[in-house]
Design a protein around this motif. Sequence first.
Motif, short mmCIF file in Angstrom:
data_model
loop_
_atom_site.label_atom_id
_atom_site.label_comp_id
_atom_site.label_asym_id
_atom_site.label_seq_id
_atom_site.Cartn_x
_atom_site.Cartn_y
_atom_site.Cartn_z
N GLU A 134 76.89 13.51 -84.19
CA GLU A 134 76.55 14.56 -85.16
C GLU A 134 77.79 15.38 -85.51
O GLU A 134 78.69 15.53 -84.68
N TYR A 166 77.47 24.93 -79.33
CA TYR A 166 77.13 23.50 -79.29
C TYR A 166 77.36 22.89 -77.90
O TYR A 166 77.36 21.67 -77.74
N TYR A 182 73.42 29.86 -79.04
CA TYR A 182 73.10 29.29 -80.37
C TYR A 182 72.58 30.42 -81.27
O TYR A 182 71.38 30.68 -81.38
#
Length: 332
Positions: A283, A209, A60
């Motif tokens: 999301e 992700y 990330y």
Amino acid sequence: MSDLKSPANFHWHDRDPGPELFSHAVLEGLGRTDKAVPFRFLYDKTGSDLFEQICRQPEYYITRTELCLLEDKAAEIADIAGPSVRLVEFGSGESRKGRLLLEALEDPAAYIPVDISKAALGAAARQAALDYPGLPVHAVWADFRTGFRLPLPDQGRIAGFFPGSSIGNFTRPQARHFLAGWRDCLGEGGAMIVGVDLIKPVAELEAAYDDRAGVTAAFTLNLLRRINRELDGDFQLSAFRHEAHYNPSTFAIDIHLVSRCRQTVTVCGQAFDFDCGERIHVESSHKYDVEGFQALAEAAGFSPQAVWTDKNHRFSIHFLTVAEISPSPVDA
Ligand code: AVI
């Protein structure tokens, strides 16, 4: 939240959206053909803690890239912002990024962190008030997607700060709507500083992700745990898996929970059937190029003043000011 132990410069403002919205959103969202639960419900206490862990995962890149960029450019940002700014940070979390700006700003007039996570907001805002005793800190517990009145003490230019590419969790029309809405609140001379993740190779995006340690998977699955706890649900967490894919037509990572089998789940006494492979959308994270984001900001009534990107062109920070002409009508 404001109690005897709070420093005098700490103020608490409760704009809690209320628990009934959660049950309504879940029952409505699971009842749809394309099942979906709005992403803001990922952030209960555990979800917020897991998100902080996501930010430390090697895959990330967003958080560390933005932090480096902010550290590097804070003085330039502060220079453009000018003195006596009232800094409103949307989605302030641990306030790490807001504090980097506060340190650089000349004589800031107020710090107004806004977050949906009560625990994270309370702790971070109180600490900021202790660390900057001369600075009024107005913590606003709210969902910043919905409009609410900002506590705006004193005078000074208002600068909104929306870091972390949280704007990417909106669709493009929602992002434009969000900016246009706050534009009116910022008023003449107002500014908006926005962190925006950039389009990059799919493998890099998808890894970010779906980290190898499984923290992002735990983060999305925690939504089911929350539904079980707060809405009397009976989701078996092991019967769902996390999935994150890049959609090149929307330039977005789409995150789903996928049912591993045919099953029926009950929430608030209502039954919901799942086919094997059926998904719940939880999301999306939209990515931009610099020009695309500037065009969106202009359509929302802002003038791009400056933009900074890291040397690998992973992330961008935009400094926008309220334009003199009104935005064109929002279409969606
Ligand atoms: C908060 N937001 C910017 C994160 C993102 O990158 O879209 C949320 C997130 N979800 C999974 N990982 C990170």
